[in-house]
Design a protein around this motif. Structure first.
Motif, PDB file in Angstrom:
ATOM      1  N   ARG A  42       0.828  -1.216   0.000  1.00  0.00           N
ATOM      2  CA  ARG A  42       0.000   0.000   0.000  1.00  0.00           C
ATOM      3  C   ARG A  42       0.857   1.260   0.000  1.00  0.00           C
ATOM      4  O   ARG A  42       0.540   2.238  -0.660  1.00  0.00           O
ATOM      5  CB  ARG A  42      -0.946  -0.002   1.191  1.00  0.00           C
ATOM      6  CG  ARG A  42      -2.079  -0.961   1.033  1.00  0.00           C
ATOM      7  CD  ARG A  42      -3.040  -0.876   2.196  1.00  0.00           C
ATOM      8  NE  ARG A  42      -4.110  -1.839   2.025  1.00  0.00           N
ATOM      9  CZ  ARG A  42      -4.663  -2.516   3.010  1.00  0.00           C
ATOM     10  NH1 ARG A  42      -4.285  -2.321   4.253  1.00  0.00           N
ATOM     11  NH2 ARG A  42      -5.622  -3.389   2.765  1.00  0.00           N
ATOM     12  N   LEU A  43       1.947   1.243   0.760  1.00  0.00           N
ATOM     13  CA  LEU A  43       2.851   2.389   0.800  1.00  0.00           C
ATOM     14  C   LEU A  43       3.473   2.637  -0.571  1.00  0.00           C
ATOM     15  O   LEU A  43       3.494   3.768  -1.065  1.00  0.00           O
ATOM     16  CB  LEU A  43       3.947   2.165   1.852  1.00  0.00           C
ATOM     17  CG  LEU A  43       5.019   3.247   1.921  1.00  0.00           C
ATOM     18  CD1 LEU A  43       4.418   4.567   2.414  1.00  0.00           C
ATOM     19  CD2 LEU A  43       6.164   2.790   2.814  1.00  0.00           C
ATOM     20  N   VAL A  44       3.967   1.581  -1.200  1.00  0.00           N
ATOM     21  CA  VAL A  44       4.582   1.704  -2.527  1.00  0.00           C
ATOM     22  C   VAL A  44       3.558   2.215  -3.539  1.00  0.00           C
ATOM     23  O   VAL A  44       3.863   3.101  -4.353  1.00  0.00           O
ATOM     24  CB  VAL A  44       5.183   0.346  -2.960  1.00  0.00           C
ATOM     25  CG1 VAL A  44       5.609   0.375  -4.411  1.00  0.00           C
ATOM     26  CG2 VAL A  44       6.350  -0.030  -2.057  1.00  0.00           C
ATOM     27  N   GLU A  45       2.357   1.700  -3.477  1.00  0.00           N
ATOM     28  CA  GLU A  45       1.297   2.165  -4.381  1.00  0.00           C
ATOM     29  C   GLU A  45       0.947   3.631  -4.118  1.00  0.00           C
ATOM     30  O   GLU A  45       0.679   4.384  -5.056  1.00  0.00           O
ATOM     31  CB  GLU A  45       0.063   1.282  -4.249  1.00  0.00           C
ATOM     32  CG  GLU A  45       0.280  -0.105  -4.814  1.00  0.00           C
ATOM     33  CD  GLU A  45      -0.852  -1.075  -4.545  1.00  0.00           C
ATOM     34  OE1 GLU A  45      -1.680  -0.803  -3.623  1.00  0.00           O
ATOM     35  OE2 GLU A  45      -0.921  -2.109  -5.229  1.00  0.00           O
ATOM     36  N   ARG A  46       0.960   4.037  -2.852  1.00  0.00           N
ATOM     37  CA  ARG A  46       0.694   5.442  -2.516  1.00  0.00           C
ATOM     38  C   ARG A  46       1.774   6.357  -3.104  1.00  0.00           C
ATOM     39  O   ARG A  46       1.481   7.408  -3.679  1.00  0.00           O
ATOM     40  CB  ARG A  46       0.609   5.638  -1.005  1.00  0.00           C
ATOM     41  CG  ARG A  46       0.146   7.056  -0.639  1.00  0.00           C
ATOM     42  CD  ARG A  46       0.055   7.256   0.848  1.00  0.00           C
ATOM     43  NE  ARG A  46       1.372   7.714   1.287  1.00  0.00           N
ATOM     44  CZ  ARG A  46       1.906   7.484   2.473  1.00  0.00           C
ATOM     45  NH1 ARG A  46       1.277   6.780   3.371  1.00  0.00           N
ATOM     46  NH2 ARG A  46       3.084   7.948   2.780  1.00  0.00           N
ATOM     47  N   TRP A  47       3.047   5.938  -2.975  1.00  0.00           N
ATOM     48  CA  TRP A  47       4.128   6.741  -3.552  1.00  0.00           C
ATOM     49  C   TRP A  47       4.008   6.801  -5.078  1.00  0.00           C
ATOM     50  O   TRP A  47       4.226   7.844  -5.684  1.00  0.00           O
ATOM     51  CB  TRP A  47       5.486   6.187  -3.123  1.00  0.00           C
ATOM     52  CG  TRP A  47       5.794   6.444  -1.670  1.00  0.00           C
ATOM     53  CD1 TRP A  47       5.141   7.294  -0.817  1.00  0.00           C
ATOM     54  CD2 TRP A  47       6.829   5.848  -0.885  1.00  0.00           C
ATOM     55  NE1 TRP A  47       5.710   7.266   0.437  1.00  0.00           N
ATOM     56  CE2 TRP A  47       6.746   6.392   0.423  1.00  0.00           C
ATOM     57  CE3 TRP A  47       7.809   4.911  -1.153  1.00  0.00           C
ATOM     58  CZ2 TRP A  47       7.622   6.034   1.440  1.00  0.00           C
ATOM     59  CZ3 TRP A  47       8.690   4.540  -0.139  1.00  0.00           C
ATOM     60  CH2 TRP A  47       8.594   5.105   1.152  1.00  0.00           C
ATOM     61  N   ARG A  48       3.636   5.682  -5.708  1.00  0.00           N
ATOM     62  CA  ARG A  48       3.413   5.694  -7.160  1.00  0.00           C
ATOM     63  C   ARG A  48       2.308   6.686  -7.513  1.00  0.00           C
ATOM     64  O   ARG A  48       2.446   7.492  -8.436  1.00  0.00           O
ATOM     65  CB  ARG A  48       3.033   4.293  -7.641  1.00  0.00           C
ATOM     66  CG  ARG A  48       2.761   4.257  -9.152  1.00  0.00           C
ATOM     67  CD  ARG A  48       1.881   3.117  -9.586  1.00  0.00           C
ATOM     68  NE  ARG A  48       0.626   3.146  -8.851  1.00  0.00           N
ATOM     69  CZ  ARG A  48      -0.037   2.075  -8.479  1.00  0.00           C
ATOM     70  NH1 ARG A  48       0.419   0.876  -8.753  1.00  0.00           N
ATOM     71  NH2 ARG A  48      -1.175   2.184  -7.824  1.00  0.00           N
TER      72      ARG A  48
END
Length: 113
Positions: free
Chosen positions: A59-65
């Motif tokens: 979820r964090l990686v997707e948020r940064w994307r």
């Protein structure tokens, strides 16, 4: 003639374009994970402490994307690296099935020949 062996989890075979790539490095311990990112179009260098939870990391990686896309960057690649350890290869396989390019660094392996 010797053939070079390719270890798909520790070597990138794709050219790096920083304007279309989100890069994440994760330091892992039993009690927490610390994720640092390089996100195109975002001036700050994101840093987030997480519980050891693969879903929270995804979820964090997707948020940064999504933050990069919101400021106008087309993200074509998400690459994440971490040192092999107790969370080693199962996590790499789990993230790869979800579209994240994963590089596992072996702690006992020298980086330079």
């Amino acid at each position: 003639m010797t053939m070079t062996q390719v270890d798909d989890l520790s070597r990138s075979l794709v050219p790096f374009d920083q304007n279309s790539s989100v890069i994440v490095v994760v330091e892992m311990s039993e009690s927490s994970w610390l994720a640092a990112g390089q996100v195109p179009g975002i001036e700050r260098l994101p840093l987030k402490k997480l519980e050891p939870d693969p879903i929270a990391l995804l979820r964090l990686v997707e948020r940064w994307r999504d933050e990069a896309v919101k400021v106008g960057n087309a993200i074509e690649r998400i690459a994440l690296a971490f040192e092999a350890g107790r969370d080693g290869f199962w996590l790499a396989r789990w993230l790869e099935r979800r579209g994240i390019e994963v590089h596992v660094v072996h702690s006992t392996r020298a980086v330079f020949p």
